[in-house]
Design an enzyme around this catalytic site. Sequence first.
Site, short mmCIF file in Angstrom:
data_model
loop_
_atom_site.label_atom_id
_atom_site.label_comp_id
_atom_site.label_asym_id
_atom_site.label_seq_id
_atom_site.Cartn_x
_atom_site.Cartn_y
_atom_site.Cartn_z
N SER A 93 -31.96 -2.84 -12.64
CA SER A 93 -30.97 -3.29 -13.61
C SER A 93 -30.00 -4.30 -13.01
O SER A 93 -29.02 -4.68 -13.65
CB SER A 93 -30.18 -2.10 -14.15
OG SER A 93 -29.62 -1.39 -13.08
N THR A 195 -26.23 -1.10 -13.76
CA THR A 195 -25.26 -2.16 -13.50
C THR A 195 -24.32 -1.74 -12.39
O THR A 195 -23.81 -0.62 -12.43
CB THR A 195 -24.40 -2.33 -14.79
OG1 THR A 195 -25.24 -2.78 -15.82
CG2 THR A 195 -23.24 -3.26 -14.60
N THR A 213 -25.30 -7.50 -13.29
CA THR A 213 -26.34 -6.75 -14.01
C THR A 213 -27.44 -7.67 -14.51
O THR A 213 -27.23 -8.88 -14.67
CB THR A 213 -25.72 -6.04 -15.24
OG1 THR A 213 -26.69 -5.20 -15.85
CG2 THR A 213 -25.23 -7.03 -16.28
N ARG A 223 -29.46 -12.85 -25.11
CA ARG A 223 -28.42 -11.81 -25.23
C ARG A 223 -27.55 -11.76 -23.97
O ARG A 223 -28.03 -11.80 -22.84
CB ARG A 223 -29.09 -10.46 -25.45
CG ARG A 223 -28.12 -9.29 -25.67
CD ARG A 223 -27.84 -8.53 -24.40
NE ARG A 223 -27.01 -7.35 -24.63
CZ ARG A 223 -26.48 -6.61 -23.67
NH1 ARG A 223 -26.70 -6.94 -22.41
NH2 ARG A 223 -25.75 -5.57 -23.94
N VAL A 224 -26.27 -11.67 -24.17
CA VAL A 224 -25.31 -11.50 -23.07
C VAL A 224 -24.52 -10.25 -23.36
O VAL A 224 -24.12 -10.00 -24.50
CB VAL A 224 -24.37 -12.73 -22.98
CG1 VAL A 224 -23.24 -12.49 -21.99
CG2 VAL A 224 -25.16 -13.98 -22.58
N GLY A 225 -24.28 -9.45 -22.33
CA GLY A 225 -23.54 -8.20 -22.52
C GLY A 225 -22.08 -8.32 -22.16
O GLY A 225 -21.49 -9.41 -22.16
N ASP A 226 -21.49 -7.19 -21.84
CA ASP A 226 -20.06 -7.14 -21.49
C ASP A 226 -19.80 -7.52 -20.04
O ASP A 226 -18.69 -7.95 -19.69
CB ASP A 226 -19.53 -5.72 -21.70
CG ASP A 226 -20.26 -4.73 -20.79
OD1 ASP A 226 -21.51 -4.77 -20.74
OD2 ASP A 226 -19.59 -3.93 -20.12
N THR A 246 -19.66 0.23 -17.62
CA THR A 246 -21.12 0.23 -17.62
C THR A 246 -21.58 0.87 -18.93
O THR A 246 -20.82 1.56 -19.58
CB THR A 246 -21.69 0.96 -16.40
OG1 THR A 246 -23.11 0.86 -16.39
CG2 THR A 246 -21.31 2.42 -16.38
N GLY A 247 -22.83 0.62 -19.30
CA GLY A 247 -23.34 1.20 -20.54
C GLY A 247 -23.61 0.11 -21.56
O GLY A 247 -23.84 -1.05 -21.21
N GLY A 249 -23.14 -2.68 -23.57
CA GLY A 249 -22.14 -3.74 -23.52
C GLY A 249 -21.53 -4.09 -24.86
O GLY A 249 -20.34 -4.42 -24.95
C1 SD4 Z 1 -24.90 -4.65 -20.58
N1 SD4 Z 1 -23.27 -3.18 -19.63
O1 SD4 Z 1 -25.52 -5.70 -20.38
C2 SD4 Z 1 -24.48 -3.88 -19.35
C3 SD4 Z 1 -25.65 -3.09 -18.92
C4 SD4 Z 1 -25.39 -1.76 -18.41
O2 SD4 Z 1 -26.15 0.36 -18.43
O3 SD4 Z 1 -24.36 -1.43 -17.90
N2 SD4 Z 1 -26.35 -0.91 -18.61
O4 SD4 Z 1 -24.66 -4.21 -21.68
#
Ligand code: SD4
Length: 337
Positions: A93, A195, A213, A223-226, A246-247, A249
């Site tokens: 990841s 992450t 990450t 796609r872009v996360g947090d 984490t998690g 996003g």
């Molecule tokens: C995201 N927060 O891209 C990141 C990925 C992550 O558990 O933390 N995954 O959404």
Amino acid sequence: MKRREFIKNTTLSSAGLALGTSLASCNNVPGEVDKNTSTAISSEAPTIPVVLATWHVEAATTKAMEILENGGSALDAVEQGCKIEEANEKGQSVGKGGLPDRDGHVTLDACIMDQNGNCGAVVYLKDITHAVSVARKVMEETPHVMLAGEGARQFAIEQGFKPEDLLTEASKEAWNKWKVEAKYKPIINIENHDTIGMLTIDKQGNISGACTTSGLAYKMAGRVGDSPIIGSGLFVDNEIGAAVATGLGEEVVKTVGSFLVVELMRQGKTPQQACEEAIRRIVDKPNSNYNNFQVGYIAVNKRGETGCYSIHQYFSMTKFQNGKNEQIQSDFFNKEA
Ligand code: SD4
């Protein structure tokens, strides 16, 4: 439903995607809590320097603490610590070996922030393992905060980073398996850590943070996360403290999570209370489907007090403080599962 079945079967209905990374990791045996690990509440007085990171990443926290013990800066420590995980091909990841998007491309998101409020980020970066270092270069060598896609890649190459194929055989195999059904609801992989988000305070009391990450496995292209979004995946305020997420996003972005945690600490909450309140903001939303996703926060305040909290069980952080490098199980909101 048993907890492990829940984790394995849960999908992210809001995004139509699942975390290809873990809801539960921390231990080699998925879903089992290591009895030797501590809980988030510690009776020991906080000290600096301190290193705090999401999940079970002792090699990364060791590296960061080594730098801090030698008088290095919080910024150097956080970058070097994160690089350990980016280079670790087994971590599917982060960095090299990250799981790809649905088209088979590994794309990385990362950011870094220092004690002066300077920050840099890269989003949708291809072919460069050390996204966190590219983010630092964006911060230090450009007038910008964020570079994306091909521009970020070109910038990295100009800065001397070597392009390489980030899709390892193991990640390719996982992607090929996923493609058989190509449901955009892959099974959550609970065996890998996640992450990496890291927060450090150096001997001078300065705070820095970073987050890096490959994002959600099999995400939509683009796609872009947090994680690279300052204020969402990471926030540092040298007067108050810092937080990293984490998690899923999308849920962190919607609540500007890390900034929220730091602002709550500014209002007098401990890092633990601030993390708990930020999780509550997510689960208390009308129609929140929090049963279907995980979010976890870690935080540190200026005094070196720390906290972590998540929606579901099995989130953990690694903390190096007072000469101890330990994995700490996070308390969590959803005790019903
Ligand atoms: C995201 N927060 O891209 C990141 C990925 C992550 O558990 O933390 N995954 O959404």
